[in-house]
Every structure is written in structure tokens, then in C-alpha cells.
Design a protein around this motif. Structure first.
Motif, mmCIF file in Angstrom:
data_model
loop_
_atom_site.group_PDB
_atom_site.id
_atom_site.type_symbol
_atom_site.label_atom_id
_atom_site.label_comp_id
_atom_site.label_asym_id
_atom_site.label_seq_id
_atom_site.Cartn_x
_atom_site.Cartn_y
_atom_site.Cartn_z
ATOM 1 N N PHE B 54 5.762 -4.684 16.859
ATOM 2 C CA PHE B 54 5.923 -5.460 15.626
ATOM 3 C C PHE B 54 6.487 -6.852 15.892
ATOM 4 O O PHE B 54 6.562 -7.674 14.985
ATOM 5 C CB PHE B 54 6.806 -4.697 14.631
ATOM 6 C CG PHE B 54 6.093 -3.529 14.012
ATOM 7 C CD1 PHE B 54 5.095 -3.757 13.066
ATOM 8 C CD2 PHE B 54 6.380 -2.231 14.369
ATOM 9 C CE1 PHE B 54 4.421 -2.699 12.494
ATOM 10 C CE2 PHE B 54 5.707 -1.171 13.805
ATOM 11 C CZ PHE B 54 4.715 -1.398 12.861
ATOM 12 N N SER B 58 2.469 -8.446 12.704
ATOM 13 C CA SER B 58 3.310 -8.170 11.539
ATOM 14 C C SER B 58 3.024 -6.816 10.907
ATOM 15 O O SER B 58 3.874 -6.281 10.191
ATOM 16 C CB SER B 58 3.142 -9.289 10.507
ATOM 17 O OG SER B 58 1.800 -9.366 10.099
ATOM 18 N N SER B 59 1.847 -6.281 11.117
ATOM 19 C CA SER B 59 1.558 -4.951 10.585
ATOM 20 C C SER B 59 0.367 -4.339 11.305
ATOM 21 O O SER B 59 -0.423 -5.046 11.931
ATOM 22 C CB SER B 59 1.282 -5.010 9.083
ATOM 23 O OG SER B 59 0.005 -5.548 8.835
ATOM 24 N N LYS B 60 0.243 -3.042 11.186
ATOM 25 C CA LYS B 60 -0.890 -2.340 11.771
ATOM 26 C C LYS B 60 -2.195 -2.836 11.148
ATOM 27 O O LYS B 60 -3.211 -3.005 11.830
ATOM 28 C CB LYS B 60 -0.723 -0.835 11.523
ATOM 29 C CG LYS B 60 -1.790 0.048 12.137
ATOM 30 C CD LYS B 60 -1.630 1.494 11.666
ATOM 31 C CE LYS B 60 -2.744 2.383 12.190
ATOM 32 N NZ LYS B 60 -2.699 3.739 11.569
#
Lengths: 227, 227
Positions: B54, B58-60
Motif C-alpha cells: 500500500f 493506494s488500493s487493490k
DNA sequence: CCTACCGATCGGTAGG
DNA sequence: CCTACCGATCGGTAGG
């Protein structure tokens, strides 16, 4: 809708049978993906509690296994049915073409289960077993292709392995768009697939060649090949 | 292997760059499925902690979005490149055939990203947006097919809509088995796809017809169509 | 780039 | 004693 299919009058609540739960589970697995579908999602869809789902089925993975078995049993039967025609004087080319058409019909008849099968990636023993059974089927088809190439009935400027891949990739890709009950019957779909793959989309000589007597615009009313 | 691609000397730990994390993420998403792949799986694969992942992304879902954009940008460019050839005296049939071949080359060049794209089911806004962009591309191709049918260059006994579906279903199915770096080059693959779909697998008249001068066994050394 | 966590939800099961 | 469930919660793990 779709409660207690076929069972005689029972005491207690009406409830669902295993078959209905399986149909809904397959539908949801195909919509969102197996992993992205929780048992709670399935319970919500059926309008019962999550615990009630486990009254009908012992695990989420059992639902997947049942669906994959349905698809694999159908496809295996399609292949073996074509192999039995070997006793006739049918050429490898003719048996291959018949096998492709029969595979399309099986795919259409068991579309949700086959769709699920084709999306399996081997994440669990159940999925790995399904992949193994798929490979056995693919290999039987590859044998037919090699025979047809060796007999001179399929173009020799392409690797037989590539021909097999392209041919059954085309069949498998049908799950991405074909929907039964629409304007295209399974028989017409099967004829369209073999028309493109064996005869090609180019128009000019399509009618001149030995294409089967199937009219694609108005298929024979008496359905052929009553499996 | 594959650390800090191209970046100049940095202070601190070597670590990974976003691009490497993205490549590994796409590979894992394709192996196990997006939903079945946890950020912890990705971290383990990279040999770093989950939190460290992360630090890079910032995100999957951002990883998914980046992969889908790569695939869609490539495919869009392939379509538009073929459309620009309309200024020449190329027929719809010729442009369609060139578009199919270019699509195969894009698929081969961005195989992991395209594979991911083709498995998207619309489970989230990111996926739904990708599906919308896919439909725009599909529609442009369907227009080409309709033109080619109207011009009499594609067989008229099949619905143009069915032709489009079969044609691009065949192309898309390549992600299920084609692996770059093997014996089949992208150019040969592209030629094999158009050979089957346009000319058909049946051998007899394959050479007689107006098939392009591409020899599939030994393709032209000077790569055609330098997009 | 790590350890240490969070709010929530996962597949599956308890007693009634 | 049955079938068909429910409300609540188990031990673990998800993305963040």
C-alpha cells in the motif's frame, strides 16, 4: 418462484430443493465470480438464511463441484458419441465437424454450468480435478484434428495443435455472448460455428464447396441428431 | 529479479517501483482470479509486507484499473488505426481483416492485461467502466463487419451480428492458450486466426481463393503493417 | 518498508 | 420424530 420442483406433497414448510439451490448458485457464480459470491449472497437471493443454505448443501465448494460435473459429463458424452460414429464409414473430418456441432449444442443446453467450467482456474482440488477432466476431453478432440489433417481434409499450412486451439477456443467463447431463448437456436448456432471455422466467413465460394445441406437462415424444421 | 526498472540510483532501500508491482499483480490476478487474490498474496509474492504494497499503490482496485486501461488503450488504438486506412481505397473487408490481425498482435503484446480485461464481470464501478469501453470497441468492429457483409465480401447466410460475435470471440479466446515466447510468433498467430475465420479450416480450396500472400509456415520476414 | 492493528465480513455451525 | 428453517455466533482472514 421455482419452489419444490416435482416433489410430492410434503409436511412442513415448502422450502427449496437441492436442484433449485444449485441453479441459483451457478447463476450467481457466473454473474459475480465464484470467489466474489458469498453464501450470504446466495441466501439473500433465495430469500432464506445463510444457515438454511447449509441445510441443503454441505459446503459452497460442493455446489461448484456439482456444477462442474454437470458440464464435464455433458461434454464427455458429446465427444464419446462422436467417437462411436467411427464404426460408420465417417471420415475424421466428418466426425470432427459433428463433434464440434454437438459440443455447441451441449454448451447451449448446459450454458451456466459450462460457463462456470470455462472460468475455473485451479484454485482448489475441486477445480484442479475439473481442469484435468477438461484436458482429457481436449486431447480426444486434438486426436480427431490430427487425423483429419493427416487425411488431407484440413489445411496443412497450420499446425494441428493450433487448429485444435482455435477451433475449441471459438466454441468455448460462445459462453461469453450466446443466450438460449433468443433468436438463435442451438442448432443454428452450431451450424454457424462450423460454417465459419470450416468454410470461412468469406462469401464468394461458400456455396460452391461441399458445405452441408444445412440452410443457416432457415434450418431444417425436424431437428437433426436427436441426442 | 525485476527490481527498480529504469529508475536512476536512489537512496534508501532498493524496493520495487509501481510498474513491477503492477506486473506481478496482473500475473497473480490472472492465475487465481482478482477476487481470490488478496493483497497479502501479492505481498508474499513480492517478498514484502502487505502494508508495503500500500506504500506503492493506494488500493487493490487501482491495480485493476491500471491493468484494464492498458488493455483498453491498446485495443482502441488498434481499431482506430484500421479506421484511418479508410482514406485509402481499402474495402471494408480488407480493413476488417487488418483490424482482426492487429487486434491479435495487441492481444499478444499485452496478453496479461487483455486477459484480465476479458475476465471482468462488472462487479464494481471500475469494472463497469471497463465493460462500457469494451462495448464501444466491439461496436466499431461490428460496423466494419456490417459494411463488409453489405459489400458482399462476407457470407450473407449468417447474421452480421453473429459474425461479429464469432470473429471476436475467436480472437478473445486466444488469451486462454497463447503464450508469447513460444514457437508461434504474434504475426503467425494473427495470420492463423484470419486464415481460419475468413478462409476456413477445410483444405481443398484454401490456396485457390484470394487468400493474402502470407505464408503461414514461413511468414514474411519484413513484418507487415508497421503500426 | 515493518509491526501492529481496525471495522467488516468470510464460510460454516451451534442449540432450539 | 420429521422437514425446514432461525438468530446468533464460531475461529480466521479480508482490504486497508
Amino acid at each position: 418462484m421455482s419452489e419444490s420442483a416435482g416433489a410430492p406433497a410434503r409436511r412442513g414448510r415448502p422450502g427449496y430443493d437441492q436442484e433449485t439451490v444449485l441453479r441459483r448458485a451457478i447463476a450467481l457464480f457466473n454473474e459475480r465470480g465464484y470467489d466474489a459470491t458469498s453464501v450470504a449472497d446466495l441466501a439473500r437471493d433465495l430469500g432464506i438464511s445463510k444457515s438454511a443454505v447449509f441445510h441443503h448443501v454441505s459446503s459452497k465448494e460442493d455446489l461448484l463441484a456439482a456444477a462442474l460435473d454437470e458440464a464435464l459429463d455433458g461434454l464427455s458424452a458429446a465427444i464419446d458419441a462422436a467417437a462411436e460414429h467411427a464404426e460408420d464409414d465417417a471420415t475424421a473430418y466428418q466426425r470432427l465437424r459433428a463433434t464440434v456441432e454437438e459440443s455447441v449444442r451441449i454448451l447451449a443446453a448446459h450454458l451456466p454450468a459450462v460457463t462456470l467450467l470455462l472460468r475455473v482456474r485451479g484454485n482448489s482440488p475441486v477445480e484442479q480435478d475439473a481442469l484435468r477432466r477438461r484436458r482429457v476431453i481436449d486431447e480426444k478432440l486434438a486426436v480427431l484434428v490430427r487425423e483429419a489433417v493427416a487425411a488431407g481434409d484440413l489445411r496443412a499450412d497450420l499446425d494441428p495443435e493450433v487448429i485444435s486451439r482455435l477451433l475449441f477456443g471459438t466454441v468455448n467463447s460462445l459462453v461469453e455472448w450466446y443466450r438460449p431463448g433468443g433468436p438463435i437456436t442451438p442448432d443454428r448456432l452450431a451450424a454457424a460455428v462450423t460454417a465459419m471455422t470450416f468454410d470461412g466467413l468469406t462469401s464468394t465460394v461458400a456455396e460452391v464447396r461441399g458445405a452441408p445441406a444445412t440452410s443457416l437462415e432457415a434450418p431444417a424444421a425436424g431437428a437433426p441428431d436427436p441426442t
